[in-house]
Design an enzyme around this catalytic site. Structure first.
Site, PDB file in Angstrom:
ATOM      1  CG  ASN A 125     -28.620  -8.896  23.493  1.00  0.00           C
ATOM      2  OD1 ASN A 125     -29.071  -8.298  24.464  1.00  0.00           O
ATOM      3  ND2 ASN A 125     -28.416  -8.301  22.325  1.00  0.00           N
ATOM      4  CD  GLU A 136     -26.041  -6.397  19.394  1.00  0.00           C
ATOM      5  OE1 GLU A 136     -25.373  -7.238  18.748  1.00  0.00           O
ATOM      6  OE2 GLU A 136     -27.257  -6.514  19.603  1.00  0.00           O
ATOM      7  NE  ARG A 184     -42.978  -2.718  39.963  1.00  0.00           N
ATOM      8  CZ  ARG A 184     -43.531  -3.656  40.720  1.00  0.00           C
ATOM      9  NH1 ARG A 184     -43.959  -4.792  40.167  1.00  0.00           N
ATOM     10  NH2 ARG A 184     -43.645  -3.483  42.018  1.00  0.00           N
ATOM     11  CG  HIS A 243     -32.471 -10.038  14.822  1.00  0.00           C
ATOM     12  ND1 HIS A 243     -33.816 -10.300  14.728  1.00  0.00           N
ATOM     13  CD2 HIS A 243     -32.385  -8.783  15.316  1.00  0.00           C
ATOM     14  CE1 HIS A 243     -34.510  -9.253  15.123  1.00  0.00           C
ATOM     15  NE2 HIS A 243     -33.663  -8.315  15.496  1.00  0.00           N
ATOM     16  CG  ASP A 244     -35.963 -12.971  15.288  1.00  0.00           C
ATOM     17  OD1 ASP A 244     -36.028 -12.554  16.462  1.00  0.00           O
ATOM     18  OD2 ASP A 244     -36.520 -12.396  14.334  1.00  0.00           O
ATOM     19  CB  THR A 290     -35.559  -5.276  17.557  1.00  0.00           C
ATOM     20  OG1 THR A 290     -34.402  -6.119  17.738  1.00  0.00           O
ATOM     21  CG2 THR A 290     -36.372  -5.794  16.374  1.00  0.00           C
ATOM     22  CG  HIS A 326     -32.681  -2.415  26.092  1.00  0.00           C
ATOM     23  ND1 HIS A 326     -31.454  -1.993  25.623  1.00  0.00           N
ATOM     24  CD2 HIS A 326     -33.464  -2.580  24.983  1.00  0.00           C
ATOM     25  CE1 HIS A 326     -31.481  -1.919  24.309  1.00  0.00           C
ATOM     26  NE2 HIS A 326     -32.694  -2.251  23.881  1.00  0.00           N
ATOM     27  N   GLY A 346     -30.438 -13.380  22.356  1.00  0.00           N
ATOM     28  CA  GLY A 346     -31.005 -12.738  23.529  1.00  0.00           C
ATOM     29  C   GLY A 346     -32.469 -13.043  23.737  1.00  0.00           C
ATOM     30  CG  HIS A 347     -36.994 -11.936  22.086  1.00  0.00           C
ATOM     31  ND1 HIS A 347     -37.636 -10.970  22.822  1.00  0.00           N
ATOM     32  CD2 HIS A 347     -37.962 -12.779  21.647  1.00  0.00           C
ATOM     33  CE1 HIS A 347     -38.943 -11.209  22.821  1.00  0.00           C
ATOM     34  NE2 HIS A 347     -39.161 -12.292  22.117  1.00  0.00           N
ATOM     35  CG  HIS A 370     -28.085  -2.959  20.706  1.00  0.00           C
ATOM     36  ND1 HIS A 370     -28.345  -3.540  19.489  1.00  0.00           N
ATOM     37  CD2 HIS A 370     -28.096  -1.625  20.480  1.00  0.00           C
ATOM     38  CE1 HIS A 370     -28.506  -2.597  18.569  1.00  0.00           C
ATOM     39  NE2 HIS A 370     -28.357  -1.424  19.159  1.00  0.00           N
TER      40      HIS A 370
END
Length: 240
Positions: free
Chosen positions: A7, A70, A18, A190-191, A100, A50, A213-214, A43
């Protein structure tokens, strides 16, 4: 082996902070592909904080691996997916102001809606995955709505993992077994991280795909993007 879809939303967050095009989201996605990822996940949210719709269009034109889009199937999202025609769409019931994703679908209560939107995507040949909590009833509900796969929402697994991994994964094993009984493909996300990924796939080896992703983008700050993608791929490989 379980596939890794990366992700790239957090790369877009940095760019948007920026203005301009640094970092270049499309270039980053192509690099992630080249480094060994099996797919790219995006997403797009209504506030475009984003990934933007134009990013999704640009990615579809150049990616060689699977694109997974997603999001909540509001009209603008549905129109985008039908225009772009990704390999997979993952339906997520997140509110417009959600920081999220924080819950899966109630596939029983929303059966009519999910059945209708799933059928629209199927008309374009798009694989449909429903984002659900680790509840066998919600898994069976996704099947009744016509889903091809489910994606298990793994936040609780990641949160509980440090205190006891067996207890943390148990509900997910039960939900995954129900998915297999229902003939559904199985995704998870997720996580998930370098700390908890291998055990999850070790216990549920029929997982088709994980979307990360994160944690992966955060790890890349320390390990570098190419090395980080390979580290995650290694976790999937070593779990077998």
């Amino acid at each position: 082996m379980t596939k890794l879809s990366v992700n790239i939303n957090k790369i877009a967050v940095i760019r948007n902070s920026r203005g301009g095009n640094c970092p270049d989201v499309v270039r980053a996605a192509l690099d992630i592909e080249r480094f060994g990822a099996d797919g790219i996940t995006v997403h797009p949210r209504p506030d475009a904080r984003h990934i933007r719709h134009d990013d999704v269009r640009a990615l579809k034109r150049v990616l060689a691996t699977e694109l997974n889009i997603e999001g909540n199937p509001v009209p603008a999202f549905v129109d985008l997916v039908l225009e772009v025609v990704p390999a997979q769409v993952t339906l997520v019931p997140d509110a417009p102001d959600a920081l999220t994703s924080n819950a899966g679908w109630n596939t029983v209560a929303h059966r009519d809606f999910l059945t209708e939107v799933t059928a629209r995507f199927h008309e374009r040949g798009i694989r449909v995955s429903h984002f659900v909590d680790p509840d066998p009833a919600m898994v069976a509900g996704a099947k009744a709505c016509g889903a091809d796969r489910i994606e298990l929402y793994t936040e609780a697994y990641a949160r509980l993992f440090p205190a006891g991994r067996e207890a943390a994964v148990a509900p997910y094993v039960a939900a995954a077994e129900e998915a297999r009984r229902q003939g559904l493909g199985l995704n998870a996300g997720h996580d998930l991280s370098l700390e908890n990924l291998a055990y999850f796939v070790e216990r549920i080896p029929w997982t088709d795909e994980v979307s990360i992703g994160h944690a992966l983008i955060s790890d890349a700050l320390y390990y570098g993007l190419e090395n980080t993608v390979q580290l995650y791929k290694r976790q999937l490989k070593n779990s077998r």
